[in-house]
Design a protein around this motif. Structure first.
Motif, PDB file in Angstrom:
ATOM      1  N   VAL A  73      31.255  44.820  42.684  1.00 38.90           N
ATOM      2  CA  VAL A  73      29.833  44.715  42.999  1.00 38.90           C
ATOM      3  C   VAL A  73      29.743  44.008  44.346  1.00 38.90           C
ATOM      4  CG1 VAL A  73      27.619  43.659  42.370  1.00 38.90           C
ATOM      5  CG2 VAL A  73      29.096  44.565  40.589  1.00 38.90           C
ATOM      6  N   ARG A  74      29.048  44.621  45.275  1.00 39.52           N
ATOM      7  CA  ARG A  74      28.818  44.046  46.610  1.00 39.52           C
ATOM      8  C   ARG A  74      30.098  43.466  47.208  1.00 39.52           C
ATOM      9  NH1 ARG A  74      24.692  42.998  43.324  1.00 39.52           N
ATOM     10  NH2 ARG A  74      25.309  40.889  42.837  1.00 39.52           N
ATOM     11  N   ASP A  75      30.163  42.151  47.327  1.00 41.18           N
ATOM     12  CA  ASP A  75      31.297  41.508  47.989  1.00 41.18           C
ATOM     13  C   ASP A  75      32.280  40.875  47.005  1.00 41.18           C
ATOM     14  OD1 ASP A  75      29.668  39.462  47.115  1.00 41.18           O
ATOM     15  OD2 ASP A  75      29.879  38.262  48.930  1.00 41.18           O
ATOM     16  N   SER A  76      32.315  41.383  45.775  1.00 38.98           N
ATOM     17  CA  SER A  76      33.244  40.875  44.763  1.00 38.98           C
ATOM     18  C   SER A  76      34.006  42.017  44.123  1.00 38.98           C
ATOM     19  CB  SER A  76      32.502  40.126  43.655  1.00 38.98           C
ATOM     20  OG  SER A  76      31.905  38.956  44.147  1.00 38.98           O
ATOM     21  N   ILE A  77      35.270  41.743  43.828  1.00 39.28           N
ATOM     22  CA  ILE A  77      36.097  42.693  43.095  1.00 39.28           C
ATOM     23  C   ILE A  77      36.605  41.975  41.853  1.00 39.28           C
ATOM     24  CG2 ILE A  77      38.175  42.142  44.427  1.00 39.28           C
ATOM     25  CD1 ILE A  77      38.894  45.137  44.182  1.00 39.28           C
ATOM     26  N   PHE A  78      36.631  42.689  40.728  1.00 46.28           N
ATOM     27  CA  PHE A  78      37.067  42.146  39.450  1.00 46.28           C
ATOM     28  C   PHE A  78      38.307  42.915  39.034  1.00 46.28           C
ATOM     29  CE2 PHE A  78      32.505  41.979  39.955  1.00 46.28           C
ATOM     30  CZ  PHE A  78      32.264  40.621  39.837  1.00 46.28           C
ATOM     31  N   VAL A  79      39.385  42.197  38.719  1.00 42.25           N
ATOM     32  CA  VAL A  79      40.671  42.836  38.447  1.00 42.25           C
ATOM     33  C   VAL A  79      41.199  42.371  37.093  1.00 42.25           C
ATOM     34  CG1 VAL A  79      43.038  43.186  39.274  1.00 42.25           C
ATOM     35  CG2 VAL A  79      41.183  42.872  40.932  1.00 42.25           C
ATOM     36  N   ALA A  80      41.584  43.337  36.254  1.00 42.00           N
ATOM     37  CA  ALA A  80      42.234  43.036  34.983  1.00 42.00           C
ATOM     38  C   ALA A  80      43.709  42.801  35.241  1.00 42.00           C
ATOM     39  CB  ALA A  80      42.051  44.203  34.012  1.00 42.00           C
ATOM     40  N   CYS A  81      44.220  41.683  34.736  1.00 43.12           N
ATOM     41  CA  CYS A  81      45.641  41.347  34.893  1.00 43.12           C
ATOM     42  C   CYS A  81      46.078  40.618  33.630  1.00 43.12           C
ATOM     43  CB  CYS A  81      45.854  40.489  36.138  1.00 43.12           C
ATOM     44  SG  CYS A  81      47.566  39.955  36.388  1.00 43.12           S
ATOM     45  N   GLY A  82      46.933  41.238  32.833  1.00 48.76           N
ATOM     46  CA  GLY A  82      47.350  40.637  31.573  1.00 48.76           C
ATOM     47  C   GLY A  82      46.157  40.453  30.661  1.00 48.76           C
ATOM     48  N   SER A  83      45.979  39.244  30.164  1.00 52.14           N
ATOM     49  CA  SER A  83      44.866  38.967  29.243  1.00 52.14           C
ATOM     50  C   SER A  83      43.678  38.315  29.944  1.00 52.14           C
ATOM     51  CB  SER A  83      45.362  38.058  28.110  1.00 52.14           C
ATOM     52  OG  SER A  83      45.883  36.851  28.632  1.00 52.14           O
ATOM     53  N   PHE A  84      43.640  38.391  31.275  1.00 48.85           N
ATOM     54  CA  PHE A  84      42.595  37.753  32.073  1.00 48.85           C
ATOM     55  C   PHE A  84      41.893  38.754  32.981  1.00 48.85           C
ATOM     56  CE2 PHE A  84      44.821  34.076  30.716  1.00 48.85           C
ATOM     57  CZ  PHE A  84      43.988  32.987  30.884  1.00 48.85           C
ATOM     58  N   VAL A  85      40.689  38.363  33.402  1.00 48.91           N
ATOM     59  CA  VAL A  85      39.973  39.045  34.478  1.00 48.91           C
ATOM     60  C   VAL A  85      39.855  38.038  35.621  1.00 48.91           C
ATOM     61  CG1 VAL A  85      37.765  40.035  35.225  1.00 48.91           C
ATOM     62  CG2 VAL A  85      38.679  40.577  32.955  1.00 48.91           C
ATOM     63  N   PHE A  86      40.160  38.499  36.831  1.00 51.10           N
ATOM     64  CA  PHE A  86      40.045  37.685  38.035  1.00 51.10           C
ATOM     65  C   PHE A  86      38.888  38.216  38.869  1.00 51.10           C
ATOM     66  CE2 PHE A  86      44.390  37.082  36.818  1.00 51.10           C
ATOM     67  CZ  PHE A  86      44.809  35.868  37.346  1.00 51.10           C
ATOM     68  N   ASP A 102      41.184  38.352  26.304  1.00 47.17           N
ATOM     69  CA  ASP A 102      41.900  38.911  25.164  1.00 47.17           C
ATOM     70  C   ASP A 102      43.135  38.052  24.920  1.00 47.17           C
ATOM     71  OD1 ASP A 102      41.820  41.643  23.506  1.00 47.17           O
ATOM     72  OD2 ASP A 102      43.923  41.163  23.891  1.00 47.17           O
ATOM     73  N   VAL A 103      43.698  38.121  23.724  1.00 50.31           N
ATOM     74  CA  VAL A 103      44.917  37.369  23.453  1.00 50.31           C
ATOM     75  C   VAL A 103      46.160  38.094  23.952  1.00 50.31           C
ATOM     76  CG1 VAL A 103      43.955  36.141  21.473  1.00 50.31           C
ATOM     77  CG2 VAL A 103      45.133  38.322  21.120  1.00 50.31           C
ATOM     78  N   ALA A 104      46.051  39.404  24.195  1.00 44.71           N
ATOM     79  CA  ALA A 104      47.228  40.182  24.588  1.00 44.71           C
ATOM     80  C   ALA A 104      47.073  40.852  25.951  1.00 44.71           C
ATOM     81  CB  ALA A 104      47.543  41.225  23.522  1.00 44.71           C
ATOM     82  N   SER A 105      46.096  41.762  26.059  1.00 42.59           N
ATOM     83  CA  SER A 105      45.981  42.538  27.298  1.00 42.59           C
ATOM     84  C   SER A 105      44.577  43.098  27.475  1.00 42.59           C
ATOM     85  CB  SER A 105      46.973  43.708  27.265  1.00 42.59           C
ATOM     86  OG  SER A 105      46.949  44.411  28.478  1.00 42.59           O
ATOM     87  N   CYS A 106      44.146  43.154  28.719  1.00 41.54           N
ATOM     88  CA  CYS A 106      42.893  43.826  29.069  1.00 41.54           C
ATOM     89  C   CYS A 106      43.252  45.236  29.512  1.00 41.54           C
ATOM     90  CB  CYS A 106      42.180  43.073  30.192  1.00 41.54           C
ATOM     91  SG  CYS A 106      40.658  43.883  30.724  1.00 41.54           S
TER      92      CYS A 106
END
Length: 179
Positions: A73-86, A102-106
Motif C-alpha cells: 500500500v502506497r509507500d509500504s510493503i508487507f512481506v511474509a517470512c516464516g511465521s511473521f509479517v514484516f 502463525d506458530v508455523a508459517s504464513c
C-alpha cells in the motif's frame, strides 16, 4: 526470485535459505538485517528495491517466495517470512514493524477492504492485521489450512488438511464449518 512493480518501484524478493547473518561468505550481501525474534531463524527472505536491500530473518517454516508472499500500500510493503509479517518502507526498506501471525508459517498475504487491512493465511491461523501491525483477530480450524483459500466479499473461505471448509467473517473473525 520474484519481482513485483510497486508504483514506480521494482521490488525483488528471493529465498535466502543459505544466508548466514553477518557472514562475508553469503552468496548475496544486504544493507540491513531485520530479525523478527532475537537471532533465531529458519526462514530468510531477501528484499531489494532500487539501490537498497534488506534481509528478513524469522522463526517458522521456510517457503518459497511468490506473489502470495507480498502485499503493498502506497509507500509500504508487507512481506511474509516464516511465521511473521514484516512491514518495510519504500524505497529504503527500513523496518516499520513485524508481527507474529502463525506458530508455523504464513502461506500468504491478502490486502482487503476500502480502508485496507491485511489477512494472513497461516498454516494454523488466519489473522487480520491493521496496516500498523496490530492483530485484530485470529481464527483457527480443526486442522492446518493447507487447502484452498479465498477472500470473498465479507468472508474468507478456507479448507483444512482434512477437507473441511470454513467460512471466516472478515469483520469479526468468527469461523464456522461451511454447511
Amino acid at each position: 526470485m520474484f519481482e513485483i512493480q510497486v508504483g514506480t518501484h521494482v521490488v525483488q524478493l528471493s529465498d535466502e535459505e543459505c544466508y548466514t547473518p553477518g557472514s562475508a561468505d553469503n552468496a548475496r550481501s544486504y544493507d540491513r538485517e531485520h530479525f523478527a525474534a532475537g537471532n533465531e531463524r529458519q526462514a530468510v527472505v531477501g528484499v531489494r528495491c532500487a539501490s537498497q536491500s534488506a534481509v528478513l530473518l524469522s522463526p517458522g517454516i521456510r517457503r518459497e517466495v511468490d506473489e502470495r508472499s507480498v502485499a503493498y500500500v502506497r509507500d509500504s510493503i508487507f512481506v511474509a517470512c516464516g511465521s511473521f509479517v514484516f512491514a518495510l518502507s519504500l524505497p529504503d526498506l527500513e523496518l516499520r514493524w513485524f508481527c507474529s501471525v502463525d506458530v508455523a508459517s504464513c502461506f500468504g498475504l491478502h490486502l482487503c477492504g476500502d480502508e485496507p487491512f491485511l489477512i494472513s493465511h497461516g498454516e494454523v491461523d488466519i489473522t487480520r492485521l491493521t496496516l500498523e501491525g496490530r492483530v485484530v483477530w485470529s481464527a483457527c480450524g480443526r486442522d492446518i489450512f493447507t487447502g484452498a483459500f479465498e477472500v470473498r466479499g465479507d468472508h474468507i473461505r478456507a479448507v483444512d488438511f482434512n477437507g473441511d471448509a470454513y467460512v471466516v467473517d472478515l469483520a469479526t473473525g468468527e469461523a464456522r464449518i461451511a454447511g
